[in-house]
Write a protein that holds these residues in place. Structure first.
Motif, short mmCIF file in Angstrom:
data_model
loop_
_atom_site.label_atom_id
_atom_site.label_comp_id
_atom_site.label_asym_id
_atom_site.label_seq_id
_atom_site.Cartn_x
_atom_site.Cartn_y
_atom_site.Cartn_z
N ILE A 1 11.79 -40.57 29.62
CA ILE A 1 11.30 -41.20 28.38
C ILE A 1 9.84 -41.62 28.56
O ILE A 1 8.98 -41.36 27.72
N VAL A 2 9.54 -42.25 29.69
CA VAL A 2 8.17 -42.69 29.95
C VAL A 2 7.23 -41.49 30.06
O VAL A 2 6.13 -41.49 29.48
N LEU A 3 7.66 -40.46 30.79
CA LEU A 3 6.83 -39.26 30.95
C LEU A 3 6.52 -38.62 29.60
O LEU A 3 5.42 -38.08 29.40
N PHE B 1 6.06 -40.02 26.68
CA PHE B 1 4.97 -40.71 25.98
C PHE B 1 3.65 -40.60 26.74
O PHE B 1 2.58 -40.47 26.13
N GLU B 2 3.72 -40.63 28.07
CA GLU B 2 2.49 -40.45 28.85
C GLU B 2 1.89 -39.07 28.59
O GLU B 2 0.67 -38.92 28.48
N ALA C 1 -0.12 -38.98 25.43
CA ALA C 1 -1.45 -39.59 25.55
C ALA C 1 -2.41 -38.65 26.25
O ALA C 1 -3.56 -38.50 25.84
N ASP C 2 -1.94 -38.00 27.32
CA ASP C 2 -2.82 -37.09 28.06
C ASP C 2 -3.18 -35.88 27.21
O ASP C 2 -4.33 -35.44 27.20
N LEU D 1 -2.80 -38.93 18.20
CA LEU D 1 -1.84 -39.56 19.10
C LEU D 1 -0.90 -40.52 18.37
O LEU D 1 0.32 -40.45 18.54
N ALA D 2 -1.47 -41.42 17.57
CA ALA D 2 -0.62 -42.43 16.91
C ALA D 2 0.41 -41.79 15.98
O ALA D 2 1.60 -42.12 16.06
N LEU E 1 3.05 -40.10 18.13
CA LEU E 1 3.90 -41.07 18.82
C LEU E 1 4.90 -41.68 17.85
O LEU E 1 6.08 -41.86 18.18
N ARG E 2 4.46 -41.95 16.62
CA ARG E 2 5.38 -42.55 15.64
C ARG E 2 6.49 -41.58 15.27
O ARG E 2 7.67 -41.94 15.22
N GLY F 1 8.69 -41.15 18.43
CA GLY F 1 9.38 -42.40 18.75
C GLY F 1 10.51 -42.68 17.79
O GLY F 1 11.61 -43.06 18.19
N ARG F 2 10.27 -42.47 16.50
CA ARG F 2 11.30 -42.73 15.50
C ARG F 2 12.51 -41.82 15.73
O ARG F 2 13.66 -42.22 15.51
N VAL G 1 13.81 -40.84 18.45
CA VAL G 1 14.65 -41.17 19.60
C VAL G 1 15.07 -42.63 19.63
O VAL G 1 15.91 -43.01 20.45
N GLY G 2 14.52 -43.47 18.76
CA GLY G 2 14.68 -44.92 18.89
C GLY G 2 15.85 -45.51 18.13
O GLY G 2 16.82 -44.82 17.77
#
Lengths: 289, 289
Positions: free
Chosen positions: B114-116, B118-119, B122-123, B132-133, B136-137, B140-141, B143-144
């Protein structure tokens, strides 16, 4: 370091959108249970204190960074407490998440908190979108496979681990991220020197936690005590004795204060950090007690 | 949909930085084991196909979005297979992560993925940071807690769940994110209409998975079969019969093709999607077989 109401507000803002968008009721309850009420909130308070010292210009960005760090800390507690790891029955003075909601919801609550942390970063950075990527990198590195919390916990699964590497990953990384993220959220372009401040506070906190584990009773700190000895974990108290461990906490906090880079609020921040040395220790061991 | 080498490359690029930065060896191995070799990679392929149809201008952004989606899918498989959920012994034709590396590393592997994810976003977005934003939204939505994968899995812990809501969260959400993210990564400002394409493909995939579970043998699909019936889960085959379920897969894929918004490569993408209807089904049930 004050600012607790601001942190609680930021945490609520981070978890509420998911709840409103059709979250299963037990998951929503377990996420709240894992986050509220919190512990000392020392990491997000450190983040806010650094951002204030650096002259924060976008409070929403700072709030999001502080909330993301605390949500990730809460996620690590929920997963560390699972039966396959510490099998902790209590946390923050109440049943651990898996005892209260079951193991399945505890796994999912940790996952949800990780996702919420990154989502809240994206939402909070809308006023300064160029800060999202550096904040995400700083915070992601602190929790991920390359020396972050997940790596730290995974060192417990290895036949050999270097103690300093384990502690740096398991605890130091998120403290370093708290100061790095505070400066980054405040728009500091070269935030790297701030890492040392967080690392030293993190080391002090780690030693203070060993002291609490060795001296406090469970009711006082809201989680089981004597776990280090029972689980054969290394402890600063076992290595240095109680007085030696207390002296080390004070020295590490002094080192943190000395490492504060030049910034508008540097002197005030140094005072705040020094006052933390006592706050980290059990009442009976404080100088002013 | 081709592009598998590109996806494997993007996945390697996402997991390698953490490995190089001092990841505990077993965790690094378990993360690789969970990601490589993969399944059909249908979600990232869908993401790449949509980005290509929209005229992608920053391949690194598209790669990162596709990799993030697949890493999150892999994370959900690792955690779903845990003893407290499905207790699956095999996955993708080999022992599940917790059987191969133990339950503790399986929990941590899911967290790490999960962390990888999102990282890597960003990369990958450094050439187009303004994307990016929104990416990410969207991801994120999916999986959240608010209707994403975590919410879907948590519906299994509720006494009552609406089947459509459960399936949409557990499976549909990440398929919708694949098409939304493909368009967003390609710079489409109003990507929302793309969600329906992914949702319909996701529904088709869900039904096709029920068909596989009811008709295939374990060696053929690399994981245990007959689990829906054994676990009392709803199945389209039980509800509609085998032929009815096959017809529904075809109709849903046709709906997906019809929902493709205007874009430079719309016609080609529609053809690719229609060809998917057969690819989703067991060989014996394909029209061309």
């Amino acid at each position: 370091m004050a600012s607790v109401p601001r942190i609680e507000q930021a945490l609520l803002a981070a978890i509420e959108p998911g709840e409103q968008a059709g979250c299963p009721p037990q998951l929503a309850a377990a996420v709240r249970y894992a986050v509220l009420p919190g512990g000392a909130r020392i990491r997000p308070r450190l983040c806010l204190a650094v951002a204030a010292a650096c002259g924060e210009d976008h409070p929403a960005v700072v709030d999001a960074a502080a909330a993301a760090i605390e949500l990730l800390h809460c996620a690590s507690l929920v997963h560390d407490d699972l039966p396959c790891f510490d099998d902790a029955s209590t946390r923050r003075g109440k049943p651990s998440v898996h005892r209260a909601y079951g193991e399945r919801l505890a796994v999912l609550t940790g996952d949800a908190l990780i996702v919420l942390a990154f989502e809240s970063l994206a939402d909070g950075c809308s006023a300064a979108p160029q800060r999202l990527a550096p904040l995400l990198r700083v915070i992601g590195r602190a929790v991920g496979t390359g020396g972050g919390i997940v790596a730290g916990q995974a060192w417990e699964c290895e036949p050999r681990a270097v103690l300093a590497q384990y502690q740096q990953a398991k605890t130091g990384s998120l403290f370093a991220a708290a100061t790095l993220a505070g400066a980054t959220a405040a728009g500091v372009a070269e935030a790297a020197p701030w890492a040392l401040v967080g690392e030293r506070i993190g080391e002090a906190y780690q030693i203070a936690d060993d002291i609490l584990d060795a001296t406090a009773n469970a009711a006082e700190i809201g989680k089981p005590v004597g776990r280090d000895e029972a689980l054969g974990r290394p402890s600063a108290v076992a290595q240095l004795g109680l007085q030696g461990a207390v002296a080390l906490v004070r020295r590490l906090v002094a080192d943190a204060a000395a490492a504060v880079p030049d910034c508008p609020g540097a002197d005030a921040l140094r005072e705040v950090l020094r006052a933390q040395a006592d706050a980290l220790l059990p009442r009976s061991l404080r100088q002013a007690a």
